[in-house]
Design an enzyme around this catalytic site. Sequence first.
Site, PDB file in Angstrom:
ATOM      1  N   ASN A 216      28.151   2.153 -36.126  1.00  0.00           N
ATOM      2  CA  ASN A 216      28.537   0.808 -35.680  1.00  0.00           C
ATOM      3  C   ASN A 216      29.218   0.073 -36.832  1.00  0.00           C
ATOM      4  O   ASN A 216      29.439   0.651 -37.889  1.00  0.00           O
ATOM      5  CB  ASN A 216      27.306   0.054 -35.168  1.00  0.00           C
ATOM      6  CG  ASN A 216      26.239  -0.045 -36.233  1.00  0.00           C
ATOM      7  OD1 ASN A 216      26.417  -0.714 -37.236  1.00  0.00           O
ATOM      8  ND2 ASN A 216      25.126   0.666 -36.034  1.00  0.00           N
ATOM      9  N   ASP A 285      20.951   2.900 -31.434  1.00  0.00           N
ATOM     10  CA  ASP A 285      19.936   3.059 -30.386  1.00  0.00           C
ATOM     11  C   ASP A 285      19.894   4.486 -29.848  1.00  0.00           C
ATOM     12  O   ASP A 285      18.883   4.916 -29.316  1.00  0.00           O
ATOM     13  CB  ASP A 285      20.220   2.067 -29.244  1.00  0.00           C
ATOM     14  CG  ASP A 285      19.870   0.649 -29.667  1.00  0.00           C
ATOM     15  OD1 ASP A 285      18.876   0.502 -30.405  1.00  0.00           O
ATOM     16  OD2 ASP A 285      20.594  -0.291 -29.290  1.00  0.00           O
ATOM     17  N   LYS A 295      31.823  22.653 -35.635  1.00  0.00           N
ATOM     18  CA  LYS A 295      32.733  21.618 -35.135  1.00  0.00           C
ATOM     19  C   LYS A 295      33.061  21.865 -33.664  1.00  0.00           C
ATOM     20  O   LYS A 295      33.432  22.978 -33.291  1.00  0.00           O
ATOM     21  CB  LYS A 295      34.003  21.621 -35.975  1.00  0.00           C
ATOM     22  CG  LYS A 295      34.927  20.480 -35.614  1.00  0.00           C
ATOM     23  CD  LYS A 295      36.195  20.520 -36.440  1.00  0.00           C
ATOM     24  CE  LYS A 295      37.164  19.507 -35.832  1.00  0.00           C
ATOM     25  NZ  LYS A 295      38.506  19.968 -35.768  1.00  0.00           N
ATOM     26  N   PHE A 330      15.983  -8.453 -36.776  1.00  0.00           N
ATOM     27  CA  PHE A 330      17.249  -9.094 -36.416  1.00  0.00           C
ATOM     28  C   PHE A 330      17.566  -8.702 -34.978  1.00  0.00           C
ATOM     29  O   PHE A 330      17.125  -7.658 -34.504  1.00  0.00           O
ATOM     30  CB  PHE A 330      18.377  -8.604 -37.328  1.00  0.00           C
ATOM     31  CG  PHE A 330      18.487  -9.409 -38.601  1.00  0.00           C
ATOM     32  CD1 PHE A 330      17.503  -9.341 -39.566  1.00  0.00           C
ATOM     33  CD2 PHE A 330      19.581 -10.237 -38.815  1.00  0.00           C
ATOM     34  CE1 PHE A 330      17.594 -10.083 -40.726  1.00  0.00           C
ATOM     35  CE2 PHE A 330      19.679 -10.985 -39.974  1.00  0.00           C
ATOM     36  CZ  PHE A 330      18.691 -10.904 -40.935  1.00  0.00           C
ATOM     37  N   LYS A 344      12.308 -10.008 -27.569  1.00  0.00           N
ATOM     38  CA  LYS A 344      12.137  -9.008 -28.640  1.00  0.00           C
ATOM     39  C   LYS A 344      10.956  -9.331 -29.548  1.00  0.00           C
ATOM     40  O   LYS A 344      10.266  -8.425 -30.019  1.00  0.00           O
ATOM     41  CB  LYS A 344      13.413  -8.946 -29.473  1.00  0.00           C
ATOM     42  CG  LYS A 344      14.254  -7.831 -28.949  1.00  0.00           C
ATOM     43  CD  LYS A 344      15.507  -7.588 -29.594  1.00  0.00           C
ATOM     44  CE  LYS A 344      16.285  -6.819 -28.526  1.00  0.00           C
ATOM     45  NZ  LYS A 344      17.676  -6.814 -28.747  1.00  0.00           N
ATOM     46  N   LYS A 348       8.487  -6.255 -29.725  1.00  0.00           N
ATOM     47  CA  LYS A 348       8.364  -5.531 -30.994  1.00  0.00           C
ATOM     48  C   LYS A 348       7.158  -6.001 -31.800  1.00  0.00           C
ATOM     49  O   LYS A 348       6.857  -5.445 -32.850  1.00  0.00           O
ATOM     50  CB  LYS A 348       9.645  -5.692 -31.806  1.00  0.00           C
ATOM     51  CG  LYS A 348      10.857  -5.038 -31.148  1.00  0.00           C
ATOM     52  CD  LYS A 348      12.101  -5.179 -31.993  1.00  0.00           C
ATOM     53  CE  LYS A 348      13.329  -4.749 -31.209  1.00  0.00           C
ATOM     54  NZ  LYS A 348      13.831  -3.435 -31.596  1.00  0.00           N
TER      55      LYS A 348
HETATM   56  O1  C5P Z   1      16.337  -3.910 -29.949  1.00  0.00           O
HETATM   57  P1  C5P Z   1      17.360  -4.212 -30.953  1.00  0.00           P
HETATM   58  O2  C5P Z   1      18.156  -3.060 -31.427  1.00  0.00           O
HETATM   59  O3  C5P Z   1      18.247  -5.367 -30.606  1.00  0.00           O
HETATM   60  O4  C5P Z   1      16.484  -4.767 -32.174  1.00  0.00           O
HETATM   61  C1  C5P Z   1      17.038  -5.132 -33.370  1.00  0.00           C
HETATM   62  C2  C5P Z   1      16.001  -5.107 -34.442  1.00  0.00           C
HETATM   63  O5  C5P Z   1      15.223  -3.915 -34.340  1.00  0.00           O
HETATM   64  C3  C5P Z   1      16.621  -5.044 -35.826  1.00  0.00           C
HETATM   65  O6  C5P Z   1      15.753  -5.644 -36.742  1.00  0.00           O
HETATM   66  C4  C5P Z   1      16.746  -3.558 -36.063  1.00  0.00           C
HETATM   67  O7  C5P Z   1      16.799  -3.264 -37.454  1.00  0.00           O
HETATM   68  C5  C5P Z   1      15.514  -3.005 -35.384  1.00  0.00           C
HETATM   69  N1  C5P Z   1      15.705  -1.696 -34.759  1.00  0.00           N
HETATM   70  C6  C5P Z   1      14.796  -0.709 -35.044  1.00  0.00           C
HETATM   71  N2  C5P Z   1      14.913   0.526 -34.458  1.00  0.00           N
HETATM   72  C7  C5P Z   1      15.890   0.777 -33.588  1.00  0.00           C
HETATM   73  C8  C5P Z   1      16.799  -0.235 -33.262  1.00  0.00           C
HETATM   74  C9  C5P Z   1      16.667  -1.450 -33.854  1.00  0.00           C
HETATM   75  O8  C5P Z   1      13.890  -0.950 -35.831  1.00  0.00           O
HETATM   76  N3  C5P Z   1      15.987   1.978 -33.055  1.00  0.00           N
END
Ligand code: C5P
Length: 419
Positions: A216, A285, A295, A330, A344, A348
């Site tokens: 990204n 994600d 390759k 974040f 979130k 989380k």
């Molecule tokens: O769910 P989302 O990706 O929006 O969440 C963002 C937060 O979760 C950020 O702090 C990111 O560093 C963390 N994150 C994570 N593991 C993932 C995706 C995001 O810890 N697989």
Amino acid sequence: MKLKGKNIVLGVTGGIAAYKAAELLRLLMQEGADVHVVMTTSATRFITPLTFRVLSGHDVLTALYQEELQLGEADESGVEHIELIRNADLVVVAPATANTMAKAAWGLADDALSTVLLTAGPEVLWAPAMNHRMWKNAVTMDNVARLKRLGHQMVDPEEGWMACREHGKGRMADPIEILDRVVELIGQPQDLDGVQVLITAGRTEEDLDPVRFITNRSSGKMGVALAEEAQSRGAEVVLLAGAMDVPAPDGIDVHRVRSARDMSTAAKRLFPKCDVLVMAAAVGDYRSAKASTSKMKRTKDDLSIELKANPDILAGLAKSRKGSQLMVGFALETNRAVEAGREKLKKKNVDLIVVNNPKDKGAAIGGDTNVVTLVEAGRAARKLPVLPKRDVARRILDWVVTKRSKKRKSGKSSVRSKA
Ligand code: C5P
């Protein structure tokens, strides 16, 4: 590093204590300050500009005009006095003669240092050094009082044996004492002293084959700003970094990873030792369900790649958190940003979610500024204005400091109430 990021102009005037200014310069730099030296002509008779140039790593300003420099003398100036002051947090004059103080008190500007001082305004710290009769002289006392009235600061001279073999008050204060005053005036509060802070930064990369990967646009700037800010406030910082467009700061324990799963493994290892976790990394994600070891060949047909969800690192760590650990995440959201942030926060199980919407002006991914909203349980969301990322970092860490102190206080009172 109490002076990290601070710009100081060190004025050196002509007195036997001028050699001590070299020690003061070293101390200021050791605390992370960037120091530019300006010398009066008589100071250059006691110690050479070259000494200060070598120590500070910058040209030394000794004269206002090029033609004033002695034949054969290197052009030490190169820097302009207005430019010096524009960036300066403080001017320190050490040693300061009665003559330079008198000039500054009455607005005379006839050499490089007095011109710098007249441009500076009141952000000046004086460390006078002179014969005790000169110090006690009513004119000097009057000038000192006048400078103080104008808002200038003084580190008074000490009493003792003087270079002129007389006893009295007039010796320049010890460089350590001057440093302490500088720290008091412009130093960074060490409100995270000894706190273990784990920060994740940058972007993860998920291989599709040995040469291609999914990633990204995260630059790592926000995470690096957090690491630098935490370090300057005395924290012991560990930076867990994916790919970044900016270098990791010096003096920080950096662990480099590529994929989300690598980051997850490293975070699980590092998390138990930290007091505060700030997850600023943009973690992918998804990853390829089956990365190819060779390759992938181009075929005529369209290609579909099956993706598999990566572990949610933050949510996973929250399950093993100790009560005293603070967790900040974040969230990058383009729709119903604050509501999504609140969801979130719960999902989380973290203490703070820093929401940003890249559609906001000043919040573009990879930019130098950000516009964030702080979302925490039981409190209205707080949207901050467009700020440089370092200032966003400061506000997040201010929140951390306040939250830690509230937690400590409520911990103490609950112990008391149980007793
Ligand atoms: O769910 P989302 O990706 O929006 O969440 C963002 C937060 O979760 C950020 O702090 C990111 O560093 C963390 N994150 C994570 N593991 C993932 C995706 C995001 O810890 N697989």
